[in-house]
Design an enzyme around this catalytic site. Structure first.
Site, PDB file in Angstrom:
ATOM      1  N   HIS A   8      -2.790   8.126   2.042  1.00 48.21           N
ATOM      2  CA  HIS A   8      -2.234   9.468   1.873  1.00 48.21           C
ATOM      3  C   HIS A   8      -2.752  10.441   2.932  1.00 48.21           C
ATOM      4  CE1 HIS A   8       0.042  12.128  -0.670  1.00 48.21           C
ATOM      5  NE2 HIS A   8      -0.937  13.006  -0.708  1.00 48.21           N
ATOM      6  N   SER A  59       2.257   6.981   6.050  1.00 46.00           N
ATOM      7  CA  SER A  59       2.636   5.652   6.502  1.00 46.00           C
ATOM      8  C   SER A  59       2.917   5.620   7.993  1.00 46.00           C
ATOM      9  CB  SER A  59       3.880   5.185   5.751  1.00 46.00           C
ATOM     10  OG  SER A  59       3.557   4.832   4.442  1.00 46.00           O
ATOM     11  N   LYS A  96      14.774   3.670  -3.278  1.00 40.99           N
ATOM     12  CA  LYS A  96      14.753   2.525  -2.366  1.00 40.99           C
ATOM     13  C   LYS A  96      13.756   1.472  -2.883  1.00 40.99           C
ATOM     14  CE  LYS A  96      14.223   1.295   2.481  1.00 40.99           C
ATOM     15  NZ  LYS A  96      13.891   1.724   3.831  1.00 40.99           N
ATOM     16  N   ASP A  97      12.598   1.942  -3.386  1.00 41.90           N
ATOM     17  CA  ASP A  97      11.624   1.004  -3.959  1.00 41.90           C
ATOM     18  C   ASP A  97      12.202   0.317  -5.194  1.00 41.90           C
ATOM     19  OD1 ASP A  97       9.633   1.309  -2.090  1.00 41.90           O
ATOM     20  OD2 ASP A  97       8.560   2.868  -3.181  1.00 41.90           O
ATOM     21  N   GLU A 153      -3.778 -23.829  -5.828  1.00 44.05           N
ATOM     22  CA  GLU A 153      -2.427 -23.274  -5.892  1.00 44.05           C
ATOM     23  C   GLU A 153      -1.925 -23.035  -4.464  1.00 44.05           C
ATOM     24  OE1 GLU A 153      -1.028 -23.408  -9.093  1.00 44.05           O
ATOM     25  OE2 GLU A 153      -1.115 -21.270  -9.580  1.00 44.05           O
TER      26      GLU A 153
HETATM   27  C1  HEM Z   1      -2.940  -5.035  -4.899  1.00 40.02           C
HETATM   28  C2  HEM Z   1      -2.603  -5.107  -3.647  1.00 40.02           C
HETATM   29  C3  HEM Z   1      -1.995  -3.985  -2.842  1.00 40.02           C
HETATM   30  C4  HEM Z   1      -1.296  -2.896  -3.260  1.00 40.02           C
HETATM   31  C5  HEM Z   1      -0.898  -2.504  -4.686  1.00 40.02           C
HETATM   32  C6  HEM Z   1      -0.943  -2.140  -2.065  1.00 40.02           C
HETATM   33  C7  HEM Z   1      -0.208  -0.971  -2.074  1.00 40.02           C
HETATM   34  C8  HEM Z   1       0.240  -0.309  -0.948  1.00 40.02           C
HETATM   35  C9  HEM Z   1       1.226   0.740  -0.921  1.00 40.02           C
HETATM   36  C10 HEM Z   1       1.926   1.324  -2.177  1.00 40.02           C
HETATM   37  C11 HEM Z   1       1.412   1.115   0.360  1.00 40.02           C
HETATM   38  C12 HEM Z   1       2.409   2.164   0.897  1.00 40.02           C
HETATM   39  C13 HEM Z   1       3.790   1.532   0.954  1.00 40.02           C
HETATM   40  C14 HEM Z   1       3.902   0.412   1.943  1.00 40.02           C
HETATM   41  O1  HEM Z   1       3.621   0.630   3.143  1.00 40.02           O
HETATM   42  O2  HEM Z   1       4.228  -0.725   1.524  1.00 40.02           O
HETATM   43  C15 HEM Z   1       0.525   0.322   1.181  1.00 40.02           C
HETATM   44  C16 HEM Z   1       0.368   0.425   2.560  1.00 40.02           C
HETATM   45  C17 HEM Z   1      -0.492  -0.328   3.330  1.00 40.02           C
HETATM   46  N1  HEM Z   1      -1.219  -1.431   2.912  1.00 40.02           N
HETATM   47 FE1  HEM Z   1      -1.328  -2.115   0.991  1.00 40.02          FE
HETATM   48  N2  HEM Z   1      -1.454  -2.772  -0.962  1.00 40.02           N
HETATM   49  C18 HEM Z   1      -2.100  -3.900  -1.376  1.00 40.02           C
HETATM   50  C19 HEM Z   1      -2.729  -4.843  -0.585  1.00 40.02           C
HETATM   51  C20 HEM Z   1      -2.918  -4.723   0.800  1.00 40.02           C
HETATM   52  C21 HEM Z   1      -3.577  -5.694   1.637  1.00 40.02           C
HETATM   53  C22 HEM Z   1      -4.159  -7.004   1.137  1.00 40.02           C
HETATM   54  C23 HEM Z   1      -3.567  -5.184   2.918  1.00 40.02           C
HETATM   55  C24 HEM Z   1      -4.141  -5.746   4.199  1.00 40.02           C
HETATM   56  C25 HEM Z   1      -5.026  -6.676   4.299  1.00 40.02           C
HETATM   57  C26 HEM Z   1      -2.902  -3.910   2.884  1.00 40.02           C
HETATM   58  C27 HEM Z   1      -2.695  -3.077   3.976  1.00 40.02           C
HETATM   59  C28 HEM Z   1      -1.896  -1.952   3.987  1.00 40.02           C
HETATM   60  C29 HEM Z   1      -1.649  -1.118   5.143  1.00 40.02           C
HETATM   61  C30 HEM Z   1      -2.231  -1.297   6.558  1.00 40.02           C
HETATM   62  C31 HEM Z   1      -0.771  -0.095   4.752  1.00 40.02           C
HETATM   63  C32 HEM Z   1      -0.180   1.013   5.629  1.00 40.02           C
HETATM   64  C33 HEM Z   1       1.078   0.425   6.175  1.00 40.02           C
HETATM   65  C34 HEM Z   1       1.928   1.334   7.036  1.00 40.02           C
HETATM   66  O3  HEM Z   1       1.980   2.529   6.791  1.00 40.02           O
HETATM   67  O4  HEM Z   1       2.556   0.770   7.955  1.00 40.02           O
HETATM   68  N3  HEM Z   1      -2.504  -3.667   1.590  1.00 40.02           N
HETATM   69  N4  HEM Z   1      -0.170  -0.557   0.365  1.00 40.02           N
END
Ligand code: HEM
Length: 393
Positions: free
Chosen positions: A202, A206, A228-229, A272
């Site tokens: 935040h 993004s 969209k989501d 798995e």
């Molecule tokens: C329980 C697991 C996770 C949840 C609920 C979660 C949730 C989210 C959400 C809601 C966003 C914003 C929407 C989107 O860009 O898709 C986001 C962005 C992001 N997430 Fe996750 N995430 C998870 C796991 C991870 C993992 C494992 C990684 C990397 C190793 C990661 C890296 C990122 C990054 C770098 C962003 C920013 C992406 C951008 O703006 O281009 N996330 N995440």
């Protein structure tokens, strides 16, 4: 509407999922975050209902799961949903990470978002492993035995640590009890980390496919991206329903429908599907200690990516070399997944060793090299610009 902006809690909700300005050009690849959050909620809910009927005792665990499947009202639905959403959770997390790699979302100013993500990934794997032990089938027992034994590679204290974790001299009742306790507890830590992940995101918002600031062109989260989501959330529910109702066991191993028997080792012990690439890396090094280091290293190396990527450009959209390198990593990951499911014999051992070497070379050599080459070419073109040869002066 006013209360959304003035109420101490609601204004928080408002700033995250109502008025939050999102880049207009983010694609469907930015939908995996909300899908992951959906998976987390489903897992905690179905898990709580499963726990109402499950018995964490080696004499009853297997039968209590059969009881859930046959006697508990809709128990089969709750269990199959929990088991299949676990798989989807990993499909989505790998795609989410893939999006992050392709668009360099790990780069400043999102290093913290990425780093929390890596911790989330490791925790997810631990939780999935603990959960797989609970039905106490053959693969539960022997998978737990193989994975806990890895810690015996720690010098001096290794065997003591393993026995401490077992609560005895082999995987047994004490192990099952503590695994159940942790499998219930850790998802709440995961939820807290997911919130921290969002708070960190935040701060800067993004990334987007262009890799440059999108401040000039944004839409509100609600209704544009909320709906969209929802498109992909409903598509997910559709595919999940097909899996749960028609192919509930297709992603599982049939040996886990045999009650755990410490006197009979299964012909092959495989984790798995989502843990297979890392299992392949572990097995590709014959020295146990080095294998364990390589396996954990293959996850922790993700933390160093913001330092290893020397490119001045964010994302692969305008970087043909990086596009090629990215897809090479995807192929390598799939090869590792396949190798992890095979018996450790030739030619799989050699293929696994090459794939493991390529995996580490990708992070340590290819990514920095591609960045350096691009930056140099960029400087060369700037020089020609100064000489007056650049066409767009
Ligand atoms: C329980 C697991 C996770 C949840 C609920 C979660 C949730 C989210 C959400 C809601 C966003 C914003 C929407 C989107 O860009 O898709 C986001 C962005 C992001 N997430 Fe996750 N995430 C998870 C796991 C991870 C993992 C494992 C990684 C990397 C190793 C990661 C890296 C990122 C990054 C770098 C962003 C920013 C992406 C951008 O703006 O281009 N996330 N995440």
């Amino acid at each position: 509407m006013r209360i959304l902006k003035t109420h101490v809690l609601l204004r928080f909700v408002n700033s995250y999922i109502v008025d939050s300005p999102q880049p207009a050009n983010i694609t469907y690849l930015w939908n995996f975050g909300s899908l992951l959050a959906t998976c987390l909620v489903i897992q905690i809910l179905t898990g709580a209902f499963l726990a109402m009927h499950y018995t964490p005792n080696i004499d009853f665990a297997f039968n209590s799961v059969e009881h859930i499947m046959r006697d508990v009202n809709n128990g089969w639905l709750i269990r199959y949903t929990h088991a299949n959403v676990a798989s989807f959770f990993f499909i989505f997390v790998y795609l989410h990470i893939g999006r992050g790699l392709y668009y360099s979302s790990y780069k400043s100013p999102r290093v913290l978002v990425w780093s929390i993500g890596v911790i989330i990934l490791i925790l997810m794997m631990a939780i999935a492993f603990l959960g797989y032990v609970l039905p106490y089938g053959q693969m539960s027992l022997w998978g737990a035995t193989v994975i806990t034994n890895l810690l015996s590679a720690i010098p001096v204290f290794g065997q003591d640590i393993v026995e401490l974790i077992w609560g005895g001299f082999s995987v047994g009742n004490a192990t099952l009890n503590r695994f159940f306790s942790l499998h219930y507890l850790l998802p709440f830590l995961l939820a807290a980390l997911a919130v921290a992940h969002l708070i960190a995101l935040h701060e800067h918002g993004s990334n987007n496919p262009n890799g440059v600031t999108s401040s000039g062109d944004r839409y509100a989260m609600h209704p544009y991206f909320v709906f969209k989501d929802l498109v992909t959330i409903f598509a997910f529910f559709l595919v999940l329903s097909i899996m749960v109702f028609f192919y509930p066991n297709v992603l599982g191993h049939s040996d886990n429908y045999i009650p755990a028997d410490p006197m009979v080792t299964p012909a092959s012990i495989v984790p798995e599907w989502y843990l297979l690439p890392f299992y392949a890396i572990l097995r590709s090094i014959s020295n146990k200690g080095l294998g364990v280091i390589a396996m954990f290293g293959s996850l922790l190396i993700l933390l160093f990516l913001p330092l290893l990527d020397l490119s001045r450009i964010r994302g692969a959209t305008f970087r043909p070399l990086m596009k090629f390198a990215f897809w090479a990593l995807v192929v390598d990951f799939l090869i590792l997944m396949w190798i992890g499911s095979q018996h450790p014999e030739q030619p799989f051992v050699t293929i696994g060793q090459f794939a493991t070497s390529f995996y580490f070379a990708w992070f340590l050599i290819i990514v920095p090299a591609v960045g350096l080459i691009e930056n140099t070419l960029f400087d060369v073109s700037l020089d020609s610009n100064r000489n007056g040869n650049y066409p767009f002066q």
